[in-house]
Design an enzyme around this catalytic site. Structure first.
Site, mmCIF file in Angstrom:
data_model
loop_
_atom_site.group_PDB
_atom_site.id
_atom_site.type_symbol
_atom_site.label_atom_id
_atom_site.label_comp_id
_atom_site.label_asym_id
_atom_site.label_seq_id
_atom_site.Cartn_x
_atom_site.Cartn_y
_atom_site.Cartn_z
ATOM 1 N N LYS A 53 -15.407 -1.707 5.496
ATOM 2 C CA LYS A 53 -14.581 -2.751 4.862
ATOM 3 C C LYS A 53 -15.000 -2.967 3.409
ATOM 4 O O LYS A 53 -14.161 -3.042 2.511
ATOM 5 C CB LYS A 53 -14.686 -4.064 5.667
ATOM 6 C CG LYS A 53 -13.964 -3.986 7.018
ATOM 7 C CD LYS A 53 -14.239 -5.175 7.938
ATOM 8 C CE LYS A 53 -13.593 -4.918 9.309
ATOM 9 N NZ LYS A 53 -13.780 -5.990 10.289
ATOM 10 N N GLN A 97 -17.615 -10.929 10.994
ATOM 11 C CA GLN A 97 -17.478 -9.800 11.910
ATOM 12 C C GLN A 97 -17.830 -10.238 13.337
ATOM 13 O O GLN A 97 -18.857 -10.879 13.566
ATOM 14 C CB GLN A 97 -18.393 -8.649 11.453
ATOM 15 C CG GLN A 97 -18.238 -7.368 12.238
ATOM 16 C CD GLN A 97 -16.867 -6.708 12.090
ATOM 17 O OE1 GLN A 97 -16.194 -6.850 11.070
ATOM 18 N NE2 GLN A 97 -16.441 -5.989 13.112
ATOM 19 N N ASP A 120 -8.559 -12.712 8.448
ATOM 20 C CA ASP A 120 -8.504 -12.108 9.788
ATOM 21 C C ASP A 120 -7.380 -12.736 10.623
ATOM 22 O O ASP A 120 -7.010 -12.199 11.665
ATOM 23 C CB ASP A 120 -9.830 -12.356 10.527
ATOM 24 C CG ASP A 120 -10.670 -11.109 10.660
ATOM 25 O OD1 ASP A 120 -10.101 -10.000 10.701
ATOM 26 O OD2 ASP A 120 -11.909 -11.251 10.741
HETATM 27 N N1 GUN Z 1 -14.457 -7.027 15.563
HETATM 28 C C1 GUN Z 1 -13.605 -6.112 16.055
HETATM 29 N N2 GUN Z 1 -12.428 -6.159 15.402
HETATM 30 C C2 GUN Z 1 -12.549 -7.133 14.469
HETATM 31 C C3 GUN Z 1 -11.664 -7.646 13.481
HETATM 32 O O1 GUN Z 1 -10.507 -7.233 13.322
HETATM 33 N N3 GUN Z 1 -12.159 -8.651 12.711
HETATM 34 C C4 GUN Z 1 -13.413 -9.133 12.890
HETATM 35 N N4 GUN Z 1 -13.810 -10.138 12.104
HETATM 36 N N5 GUN Z 1 -14.250 -8.693 13.797
HETATM 37 C C5 GUN Z 1 -13.818 -7.679 14.571
#
Ligand code: GUN
Length: 287
Positions: A53, A97, A120
């Site tokens: 990311k 995350q 998100d």
């Molecule tokens: N863990 C797995 N997928 C995601 C996501 O799309 N966003 C976040 N913040 N954590 C994740």
């Protein structure tokens, strides 16, 4: 029939190339988009996702900040950091995350993020807006899936869409988006009776359960569109490679379109995170 591939990498690259212009225009006006990514703990998969990311932000010209906490971080420390980021004008998006360490109240942490920085789309304000058909920030993975369908001219209207998995991150928002696009939606999960029979009715089948090669050819209607959201690491005795929730080799002989793993939904998830971050910065610039 051998399915055509939906190449998420190619679509992601196209979209990201277009983002550069938007980012440059915002930056020239003094609103360089900024994303803060919080990682608590040492989960190896999460470390890879977070690194990807941050690297994607850099490539798009988006400012990013990676904030690491040890696995024993307190809830208060996490909440204090989120409060600080909520007030930081250089940050337009905040991503925590998941999963978080077990002692942390995940819902409380996600609710602490200012809804206008919740790139998100997990905050109740944003999931509520999605449920009401007025989305503000759409969760990145299902958003990416909708973009893949659109790019391949698949209109969900009137189609049978079956989603395997009911998570807040993928299954539930995916169901709402497909419903919003006028599909007839079924959500299957671990308690579903005769899941294969549901799956076999699908014109659009989305697998998001986190079980390697769960969907086999006998569960797929000939000509169906199969979207594989899973990213599973096979054990060393099976080669240690990444594989999806779909048994790609058998299902590709039955489906009309299929996403590979890797190179399918994964690159699109990060792309839509960039899209949401740019959108957050744009809204701030216009406020
Ligand atoms: N863990 C797995 N997928 C995601 C996501 O799309 N966003 C976040 N913040 N954590 C994740």
């Amino acid at each position: 029939m051998v399915a055509r591939l939906i190449d998420g990498k190619v679509l992601a690259d196209e979209l990201r190339a277009a983002f550069k212009t938007r980012v440059a225009a915002l930056t020239a006006r003094g609103h360089c988009p900024g994303l803060a990514v919080i990682l608590a703990g040492e989960d190896p998969a999460s470390q890879v996702y977070v690194r990807n990311k941050v690297n994607a932000c850099e490539a798009a010209g988006i400012f990013s900040m990676k904030i690491d906490f040890p696995p024993n971080v307190s809830q208060e420390t996490l909440l204090a950091k989120i409060t600080e980021l909520n007030g930081d004008p250089a940050i337009h998006g905040i991503l925590v995350q998941l999963p978080l360490p077990r002692h942390i109240d995940e819902a409380a942490v996600l609710e602490a993020i200012a809804p206008e920085k919740d790139v998100d789309g997990f905050h109740a304000v944003n999931s509520g807006a999605l449920m009401q058909g007025q989305p503000r920030f759409i969760p990145c993975t299902p958003y990416g899936v909708m973009k893949m369908l659109e790019a391949n001219r698949i209109d969900p209207a009137g189609k049978e869409a079956v989603i395997i998995g009911r998570s807040n991150i993928v299954g539930k928002p995916m169901a709402l988006l497909l419903l919003g696009a006028s599909a007839t939606v079924t959500v299957c999960h671990s308690k579903t009776r005769d899941l294969a029979a549901h799956a076999r009715r699908a014109d659009i089948l989305v697998a998001a359960i986190g079980k390697p090669r769960f969907v086999t050819a006998d569960m797929v209607k000939p000509g169906a569109v199969v979207i594989d959201v899973g990213i599973n690491r096979l054990p060393p005795e099976e080669g240690g490679k990444l594989c999806g929730d779909v048994d790609f080799e058998s299902v590709k002989e039955v489906a009309s379109l299929i996403t590979p793993v890797p190179g399918g939904v994964g690159p699109m998830t990060i792309t839509m995170l960039l899209a949401n971050t740019i959108e957050a910065a744009q809204r701030r610039a216009e406020a």
